[in-house]
Enzyme design. Structure first.
Site, mmCIF file in Angstrom:
data_model
loop_
_atom_site.group_PDB
_atom_site.id
_atom_site.type_symbol
_atom_site.label_atom_id
_atom_site.label_comp_id
_atom_site.label_asym_id
_atom_site.label_seq_id
_atom_site.Cartn_x
_atom_site.Cartn_y
_atom_site.Cartn_z
ATOM 1 N N HIS A 52 -6.259 -5.187 -14.938
ATOM 2 C CA HIS A 52 -4.886 -4.759 -14.714
ATOM 3 C C HIS A 52 -4.418 -3.855 -15.862
ATOM 4 C CE1 HIS A 52 -3.722 -8.131 -11.660
ATOM 5 N NE2 HIS A 52 -4.611 -7.280 -11.185
ATOM 6 N N GLU A 54 -1.986 -4.003 -18.001
ATOM 7 C CA GLU A 54 -1.654 -4.620 -19.277
ATOM 8 C C GLU A 54 -2.919 -4.875 -20.099
ATOM 9 O OE1 GLU A 54 -0.841 -5.445 -16.259
ATOM 10 O OE2 GLU A 54 1.090 -6.446 -16.092
ATOM 11 N N ARG A 189 -5.081 13.086 1.260
ATOM 12 C CA ARG A 189 -6.229 12.382 1.859
ATOM 13 C C ARG A 189 -6.921 11.497 0.826
ATOM 14 N NH1 ARG A 189 -9.228 16.997 5.616
ATOM 15 N NH2 ARG A 189 -7.646 17.059 7.257
ATOM 16 N N THR A 201 -6.489 17.062 19.185
ATOM 17 C CA THR A 201 -6.710 17.674 17.872
ATOM 18 C C THR A 201 -8.180 17.594 17.482
ATOM 19 O OG1 THR A 201 -4.479 17.105 17.174
ATOM 20 C CG2 THR A 201 -6.050 17.557 15.428
ATOM 21 N N LEU A 209 -11.801 15.755 8.375
ATOM 22 C CA LEU A 209 -10.880 14.722 7.877
ATOM 23 C C LEU A 209 -11.325 14.095 6.566
ATOM 24 C CD1 LEU A 209 -9.637 12.729 11.010
ATOM 25 C CD2 LEU A 209 -8.703 14.806 9.983
ATOM 26 N N GLY A 288 -2.400 15.119 16.804
ATOM 27 C CA GLY A 288 -1.499 16.234 17.067
ATOM 28 C C GLY A 288 -0.156 15.766 17.612
ATOM 29 N N THR A 291 0.061 12.384 19.628
ATOM 30 C CA THR A 291 -0.168 11.212 18.779
ATOM 31 C C THR A 291 1.029 10.980 17.856
ATOM 32 O OG1 THR A 291 -2.513 11.713 18.894
ATOM 33 C CG2 THR A 291 -1.829 10.192 17.182
HETATM 34 C C1 AOF Z 1 -0.349 -6.738 -12.973
HETATM 35 N N1 AOF Z 1 -0.886 -5.602 -13.449
HETATM 36 O O1 AOF Z 1 -2.010 -3.703 -13.175
HETATM 37 C C2 AOF Z 1 -1.552 -4.981 -11.267
HETATM 38 C C3 AOF Z 1 -0.923 -6.155 -10.771
HETATM 39 O O2 AOF Z 1 -6.543 -9.471 -7.219
HETATM 40 P P1 AOF Z 1 -5.939 -9.122 -8.523
HETATM 41 O O3 AOF Z 1 -6.251 -10.087 -9.614
HETATM 42 O O4 AOF Z 1 -6.244 -7.695 -8.959
HETATM 43 O O5 AOF Z 1 -4.346 -9.231 -8.340
HETATM 44 C C4 AOF Z 1 -3.694 -8.370 -7.472
HETATM 45 C C5 AOF Z 1 -2.213 -8.650 -7.510
HETATM 46 O O6 AOF Z 1 -1.731 -8.533 -8.837
HETATM 47 C C6 AOF Z 1 -1.418 -7.637 -6.703
HETATM 48 O O7 AOF Z 1 -1.211 -8.050 -5.382
HETATM 49 C C7 AOF Z 1 -0.116 -7.577 -7.463
HETATM 50 O O8 AOF Z 1 0.702 -8.658 -7.125
HETATM 51 C C8 AOF Z 1 -0.584 -7.725 -8.894
HETATM 52 N N2 AOF Z 1 -0.953 -6.430 -9.443
HETATM 53 N N3 AOF Z 1 -0.315 -6.977 -11.647
HETATM 54 O O9 AOF Z 1 0.112 -7.564 -13.754
HETATM 55 C C9 AOF Z 1 -1.495 -4.718 -12.665
HETATM 56 N N4 AOF Z 1 -2.206 -4.131 -10.446
HETATM 57 ZN ZN ZN Z 2 -2.094 -8.714 -14.021
#
Ligand code: AOF
Ligand code: ZN
Length: 346
Positions: A52, A54, A189, A201, A209, A288, A291
């Site tokens: 994550h 942090e 994309r 389309t 795509l 298109g 849709t």
């Molecule tokens: C954070 N920092 O950068 C993100 C968070 O499956 P995991 O462990 O990656 O957890 C996913 C969940 O954590 C996601 O659904 C959301 O609630 C949170 N994402 N939290 O502290 C992050 N990406």
């Molecule tokens: Zn986290």
């Protein structure tokens, strides 16, 4: 003039965006560590299932600066997580590093988090400031908020229209917008999980795509082919990338192409449910007209991205109208064209 809390959160948003296309259905999250107006660490959630924001930010702090963490502020676009997911709770990292001040934009709508981390931090004596630039934060992660709250993918409708309101000439592939707009579409994309076109389309344009004009991944391709009228030589049937065909199965050795058994009668909710199961959180519909209208008429849309070209066609396939319930969120010129992004007003 010293930087403000909002300035550092904007930096978090910029970092968060670097994860676009790689983290869904997780949110895009950026984090910045600041000691006395100096950034000592930065990070973002780079890939689904991995560290994550942090954790990345703390890991980026130089050894010489680590003793400063107990006098620093953590800025994070989203509330740190509370739960053991694929990674341990970020809230515990904040406490372990004895970071005394945390500023976040949004609380995490995930029921496993939902404000509990901010509560835990406050209870431990950490100063917490929330809801800073909350609208920007929610807009940045609109697909994630939708994913948690609506239990279905976020649907983005995209079309390009001429100045006199046509999508193109009937029965032929028509270039309406310039090369910069085309590049932006490829960027889009790269940021979505699936991309869909209708049968006409697919036949008329023979699109690939995929994302060729921007870095980053290509999405799952989805094509409507109820009557199996797409030629076998069509690029969407070349099995070069993961693809879903909504229509009868075809003979041949397909490895990445799946033929989905969905009834044409009420196919949109069924498709969205299958995308949900496949953990695909953002669907881009590139046309298109028929849709796009099906999604609009049934209310299955969350966002419209409109490319307005100065070109006049005089005749052709009329573009759908933008519903009155759409709220303009962004508007900017791009070469000769104009880009407008609308979201559904809630
Ligand atoms: C954070 N920092 O950068 C993100 C968070 O499956 P995991 O462990 O990656 O957890 C996913 C969940 O954590 C996601 O659904 C959301 O609630 C949170 N994402 N939290 O502290 C992050 N990406
Ligand atoms: Zn986290």
């Amino acid at each position: 003039m010293p930087a403000t809390d909002s300035d550092f959160l904007r930096r978090c948003f910029d970092l968060a965006r670097l994860g676009a296309g790689r983290v869904s259905p997780n949110p895009m999250v950026g984090a910045v560590l600041v000691h006395e107006d100096r950034i000592i660490g930065e990070g973002w959630h780079q890939r689904y299932g991995e560290a994550h924001a942090e954790v990345q930010a703390v890991a980026s702090v130089a050894a010489a600066d680590r003793p400063l963490l107990p006098q620093s502020t953590l800025y994070c676009s989203l509330e740190p997580c509370f739960h053991f997911g694929q990674t341990p709770p970020c809230v515990d990292l904040v406490l372990a590093e004895r970071i005394p001040r945390v500023v976040v934009s949004n609380t995490d709508p995930n029921p496993l988090v939902a404000g509990q981390s901010l509560q835990k931090l406050r209870a431990a004596g950490v100063e917490v400031l929330e809801q800073v630039l909350a609208d920007e934060g929610a807009y940045l992660n609109r697909y994630f908020f939708h994913w948690i709250q609506q239990q279905r993918p976020y649907v983005v409708l995209k079309w390009a229209q001429s100045a006199d309101g046509y999508l193109g000439r009937a029965g032929e592939r028509t270039a309406i917008t310039g090369p910069l707009a085309q590049r932006l579409v490829h960027r889009w994309r790269s940021e979505v999980d699936a991309i869909l076109v209708g049968a006409t389309t697919a036949r008329v344009d023979d699109p690939r795509l995929d994302n060729r004009l921007f870095w980053g991944p290509s999405p799952l391709r989805v094509v409507l082919d109820w009557s199996a009228r797409l030629p076998a030589a069509a690029q969407l049937l070349d099995d070069s990338q993961p693809s879903w065909v909504l229509g009868p199965a075809r003979a041949g050795a397909f490895r990445q192409t799946e033929f989905l058994n969905i009834s044409p009668a009420d196919w949109i909710p069924d498709l969205l449910a299958q995308l949900r199961t496949a953990k695909r959180a953002i669907l881009l519909v590139e046309g298109g007209a028929t849709t796009l209208r099906q999604f609009l008429d049934r209310g299955y849309w969350d966002e419209i991205r409109l490319l307005d070209s100065p070109l006049r066609l005089a005749e052709g396939v009329p573009a759908p109208g933008v519903p009155a319930s759409a709220r303009l969120r962004e508007s900017f010129p791009l070469g000769p064209d104009r880009v407008q992004i609308f979201t559904k007003a809630v």
